[in-house]
Design an enzyme around this catalytic site. Sequence first.
Site, short mmCIF file in Angstrom:
data_model
loop_
_atom_site.label_atom_id
_atom_site.label_comp_id
_atom_site.label_asym_id
_atom_site.label_seq_id
_atom_site.Cartn_x
_atom_site.Cartn_y
_atom_site.Cartn_z
N ASP A 1 0.79 -1.21 0.22
CA ASP A 1 -0.02 -0.11 0.07
C ASP A 1 0.77 1.46 0.04
OD1 ASP A 1 -2.24 1.34 -0.23
OD2 ASP A 1 -2.97 1.12 1.99
N ASN B 1 -11.11 -2.31 -5.29
CA ASN B 1 -10.06 -1.36 -6.40
C ASN B 1 -10.92 -0.90 -7.90
OD1 ASN B 1 -7.06 -2.69 -5.02
ND2 ASN B 1 -8.02 -0.92 -4.47
#
Length: 250
Positions: free
Chosen positions: A21, A69
């Site tokens: 991330d 996502n």
Amino acid sequence: MSIKDKLDTANIPEHVAIIMDGNGRWAQQQGHVRLFGHATGVESVREALKAATEVKVKYLTLYAFSTENWNRPKEEVDGLMDLLVTTIANEIESLNENDVRLDAIGNTDELPEKCRQELKNAIDRTKKNKGTCLILALNYSSKYEIKSAIKKIAQKYKDGEIELDDISDQLVSDHLYTAGLPDPELMIRTSGELRISNFLLWQLAYSELHFTPIFWPDFKKEDFFQAIYDYQNRERRFGKVSEQLNDAQG
Ligand code: IPE
Ligand code: IPE
Ligand code: MG
């Protein structure tokens, strides 16, 4: 001295999972578009894989794209899919040189056609390798994975193939994407976020969690070794008390 030299080679986790991330923030901090962060993050994937291979981690699972996502701007999603296709194609040779087997978890059937093809090709061309297994979590949702397992098990019960009492931890594990894999002993998340984001909810039940503020494109081999070093200094009690662990009879 590298942190690697301080590691106890007898206590290397068999399975390490990583939530990669911070690509977007890393890029934006430097005035670049988010996709530049994703592209640079590929280098960190190589670093993590190299580090895992060096210390003989058997399975390395990388969270590359979640079902959530898809909700990002189309331009970013398209860019990520393109990056996936080119990266997978470019890396096959290096995976083979390093004896790395590629695999994937997630609802990969719903990925764009080109991605599915490249993924299938790479999995096929690396399937005989015996070293570290690199598992990409793609279009992955842990809740979806668990829900699908429940449906499959319910169907077997309905068809009379199993009894209620056959539903054990092992049976549930056997119906997940990760069937046959050991649960990760260690889960790393970069970028300072302190959450699981729908990743391996069942499998992480007793994992040691390592959160680092480093953004994924800055994550290097030493950071991977540091995470393992920290892991080796944890006491994994599994519900017991310290004294029991130190007592061979415990
Ligand atoms: C992780 O980086 C990569 C993916 C989720 C594909 P992000 O893109 O989430 O980067 P941040 O968290 O916005 O900085
Ligand atoms: C998790 O990161 C998914 C991947 C790393 C692929 P996100 O950046 O999407 O997670 P949230 O939305 O901040 O929780
Ligand atoms: Mg993020």
